[in-house]
Design a protein around this motif. Structure first.
Motif, PDB file in Angstrom:
ATOM      1  N   ALA A   1       1.099  -1.206  -0.114  1.00  0.00           N
ATOM      2  CA  ALA A   1       0.076  -0.096   0.212  1.00  0.00           C
ATOM      3  C   ALA A   1       0.795   1.033   0.020  1.00  0.00           C
ATOM      4  O   ALA A   1       0.463   2.314  -1.063  1.00  0.00           O
ATOM      5  CB  ALA A   1      -0.628   0.183   0.996  1.00  0.00           C
TER       6      ALA A   1
ATOM      7  N   ALA B   1      -8.435   1.910  -8.089  1.00  0.00           N
ATOM      8  CA  ALA B   1     -10.291   0.746  -8.218  1.00  0.00           C
ATOM      9  C   ALA B   1     -11.440   1.358  -9.110  1.00  0.00           C
ATOM     10  O   ALA B   1     -11.658   2.793  -8.663  1.00  0.00           O
ATOM     11  CB  ALA B   1     -10.268  -0.047  -7.036  1.00  0.00           C
TER      12      ALA B   1
ATOM     13  N   CYS C   1      -3.804  -2.632   9.052  1.00  0.00           N
ATOM     14  CA  CYS C   1      -4.368  -3.375   8.496  1.00  0.00           C
ATOM     15  C   CYS C   1      -6.032  -3.924   9.208  1.00  0.00           C
ATOM     16  O   CYS C   1      -5.929  -3.454  10.096  1.00  0.00           O
ATOM     17  CB  CYS C   1      -4.280  -4.896   8.456  1.00  0.00           C
ATOM     18  SG  CYS C   1      -2.530  -5.096   7.147  1.00  0.00           S
TER      19      CYS C   1
ATOM     20  N   ASP D   1      -7.969  -7.790   3.813  1.00  0.00           N
ATOM     21  CA  ASP D   1      -7.269  -7.734   2.571  1.00  0.00           C
ATOM     22  C   ASP D   1      -7.738  -5.521   2.451  1.00  0.00           C
ATOM     23  O   ASP D   1      -7.311  -5.369   1.688  1.00  0.00           O
ATOM     24  CB  ASP D   1      -8.058  -8.338   1.159  1.00  0.00           C
ATOM     25  CG  ASP D   1      -9.496  -7.911   0.463  1.00  0.00           C
ATOM     26  OD1 ASP D   1      -9.848  -6.215   1.767  1.00  0.00           O
ATOM     27  OD2 ASP D   1      -9.546  -8.138  -0.361  1.00  0.00           O
ATOM     28  N   LEU D   2      -7.822  -4.678   3.558  1.00  0.00           N
ATOM     29  CA  LEU D   2      -7.539  -3.925   3.515  1.00  0.00           C
ATOM     30  C   LEU D   2      -7.110  -3.013   4.335  1.00  0.00           C
ATOM     31  O   LEU D   2      -6.410  -3.393   5.853  1.00  0.00           O
ATOM     32  CB  LEU D   2      -9.258  -3.407   4.025  1.00  0.00           C
ATOM     33  CG  LEU D   2     -10.063  -3.543   3.168  1.00  0.00           C
ATOM     34  CD1 LEU D   2     -11.257  -3.312   4.015  1.00  0.00           C
ATOM     35  CD2 LEU D   2     -10.187  -2.962   1.998  1.00  0.00           C
TER      36      LEU D   2
ATOM     37  N   TRP E   1      -6.885   1.077   0.979  1.00  0.00           N
ATOM     38  CA  TRP E   1      -5.919   0.568   0.159  1.00  0.00           C
ATOM     39  C   TRP E   1      -6.232  -0.747  -0.322  1.00  0.00           C
ATOM     40  O   TRP E   1      -6.210  -1.565   0.896  1.00  0.00           O
ATOM     41  CB  TRP E   1      -4.644   0.597  -0.317  1.00  0.00           C
ATOM     42  CG  TRP E   1      -3.530   2.215  -0.546  1.00  0.00           C
ATOM     43  CD1 TRP E   1      -3.956   2.901   0.281  1.00  0.00           C
ATOM     44  CD2 TRP E   1      -3.540   1.535  -1.666  1.00  0.00           C
ATOM     45  NE1 TRP E   1      -3.327   3.816  -0.712  1.00  0.00           N
ATOM     46  CE2 TRP E   1      -3.160   3.036  -1.662  1.00  0.00           C
ATOM     47  CE3 TRP E   1      -3.020   1.722  -2.915  1.00  0.00           C
ATOM     48  CZ2 TRP E   1      -2.291   3.637  -2.418  1.00  0.00           C
ATOM     49  CZ3 TRP E   1      -2.520   1.824  -4.039  1.00  0.00           C
ATOM     50  CH2 TRP E   1      -2.246   2.984  -3.805  1.00  0.00           C
ATOM     51  N   ARG E   2      -6.731  -1.595  -0.942  1.00  0.00           N
ATOM     52  CA  ARG E   2      -6.685  -2.588  -0.981  1.00  0.00           C
ATOM     53  C   ARG E   2      -6.371  -3.951  -1.545  1.00  0.00           C
ATOM     54  O   ARG E   2      -5.396  -3.813  -2.493  1.00  0.00           O
ATOM     55  CB  ARG E   2      -8.460  -3.164  -2.135  1.00  0.00           C
ATOM     56  CG  ARG E   2      -8.777  -4.884  -1.839  1.00  0.00           C
ATOM     57  CD  ARG E   2     -10.030  -4.925  -2.376  1.00  0.00           C
ATOM     58  NE  ARG E   2     -10.074  -4.369  -4.316  1.00  0.00           N
ATOM     59  CZ  ARG E   2     -11.024  -3.837  -4.618  1.00  0.00           C
ATOM     60  NH1 ARG E   2     -12.511  -3.662  -4.243  1.00  0.00           N
ATOM     61  NH2 ARG E   2     -11.807  -3.383  -4.995  1.00  0.00           N
TER      62      ARG E   2
ATOM     63  N   ARG F   1      -4.265  -7.534  -2.898  1.00  0.00           N
ATOM     64  CA  ARG F   1      -4.344  -8.818  -2.883  1.00  0.00           C
ATOM     65  C   ARG F   1      -3.520  -9.471  -4.180  1.00  0.00           C
ATOM     66  O   ARG F   1      -2.885  -9.045  -5.278  1.00  0.00           O
ATOM     67  CB  ARG F   1      -6.070  -8.804  -4.159  1.00  0.00           C
ATOM     68  CG  ARG F   1      -7.051  -8.790  -2.865  1.00  0.00           C
ATOM     69  CD  ARG F   1      -8.915  -8.946  -3.705  1.00  0.00           C
ATOM     70  NE  ARG F   1      -9.723  -8.984  -3.230  1.00  0.00           N
ATOM     71  CZ  ARG F   1     -10.824  -7.959  -4.047  1.00  0.00           C
ATOM     72  NH1 ARG F   1     -11.054  -8.323  -4.537  1.00  0.00           N
ATOM     73  NH2 ARG F   1     -11.714  -7.777  -2.579  1.00  0.00           N
TER      74      ARG F   1
ATOM     75  N   ALA G   1      -1.381  -3.655  -4.972  1.00  0.00           N
ATOM     76  CA  ALA G   1      -2.692  -2.463  -4.466  1.00  0.00           C
ATOM     77  C   ALA G   1      -3.515  -2.265  -4.909  1.00  0.00           C
ATOM     78  O   ALA G   1      -3.337  -1.220  -6.693  1.00  0.00           O
ATOM     79  CB  ALA G   1      -2.077  -1.662  -3.244  1.00  0.00           C
ATOM     80  N   GLU G   2      -4.340  -1.947  -4.736  1.00  0.00           N
ATOM     81  CA  GLU G   2      -5.549  -0.941  -5.555  1.00  0.00           C
ATOM     82  C   GLU G   2      -6.020   0.307  -4.506  1.00  0.00           C
ATOM     83  O   GLU G   2      -6.522  -0.149  -3.454  1.00  0.00           O
ATOM     84  CB  GLU G   2      -6.772  -1.464  -6.151  1.00  0.00           C
ATOM     85  CG  GLU G   2      -6.640  -1.995  -7.071  1.00  0.00           C
ATOM     86  CD  GLU G   2      -7.869  -3.087  -7.935  1.00  0.00           C
ATOM     87  OE1 GLU G   2      -8.232  -2.246  -9.099  1.00  0.00           O
ATOM     88  OE2 GLU G   2      -8.741  -3.884  -7.019  1.00  0.00           O
TER      89      GLU G   2
ATOM     90  N   LEU H   1      -9.064   2.318  -3.022  1.00  0.00           N
ATOM     91  CA  LEU H   1     -10.381   2.706  -3.292  1.00  0.00           C
ATOM     92  C   LEU H   1     -10.686   4.284  -2.361  1.00  0.00           C
ATOM     93  O   LEU H   1     -11.525   4.558  -3.087  1.00  0.00           O
ATOM     94  CB  LEU H   1     -11.383   1.491  -1.705  1.00  0.00           C
ATOM     95  CG  LEU H   1     -11.141   0.745  -2.270  1.00  0.00           C
ATOM     96  CD1 LEU H   1     -10.877  -0.846  -0.522  1.00  0.00           C
ATOM     97  CD2 LEU H   1     -11.270  -0.349  -2.929  1.00  0.00           C
TER      98      LEU H   1
END
Length: 127
Positions: free
Chosen positions: A17, A41, A84, A88-89, A109-110, A112, A116-117, A119
């Motif tokens: 992230a 995202a 965290c 996954d956040l 951030w998500r 996976r 990192a994406e 949000l």
């Protein structure tokens, strides 16, 4: 940088992230619609300093048209935390100083599979 929840991979999620956050502060990323699409995202939202809400397409249009002076100073980050807050956040908070302005920033951030994406993001000016 801290990871508040002790779970497998939590520190690597926080690191992914922060890597994304730092990339989004770089002029090369901010000028590239392709790179921005990779980091933001589809459901991304931002609350700007004005209090207005922006979606991904609006932010990409604004960032890619932003004028960046050739000798722009590097943004200075301090008070970094990464927590965290879900499976996954990752919630990042930090203080950013850039071109004589200071703000407190928060980003959700998500993460996976190491990707990192972003949000959600909000920046609030410090008086």
């Amino acid at each position: 940088m801290t990871a508040s929840i002790a779970s497998p991979g939590s520190e690597s999620a926080v690191g992914a992230a922060f890597d994304g956050e730092l990339a989004l502060l770089q002029p090369d990323t901010r000028r590239s619609p392709e790179r921005l699409l990779a980091f933001l995202a589809p459901e991304f939202r931002e609350i700007g300093a004005s209090g207005r809400m922006f979606d991904r397409d609006t932010i990409i249009a604004a960032l890619t048209s932003e004028a960046v002076p050739p000798a722009a100073p590097e943004p200075q980050l301090s008070e970094l935390t990464g927590d965290c807050v879900g499976a996954d956040l990752v919630l990042l908070t930090y203080r950013l100083s850039y071109e004589g302005r200071t703000s407190r920033r928060s980003s959700l951030w998500r993460v996976r599979g190491g990707r990192a994406e972003l949000l959600f993001h909000q920046g609030t000016p410090v008086a």
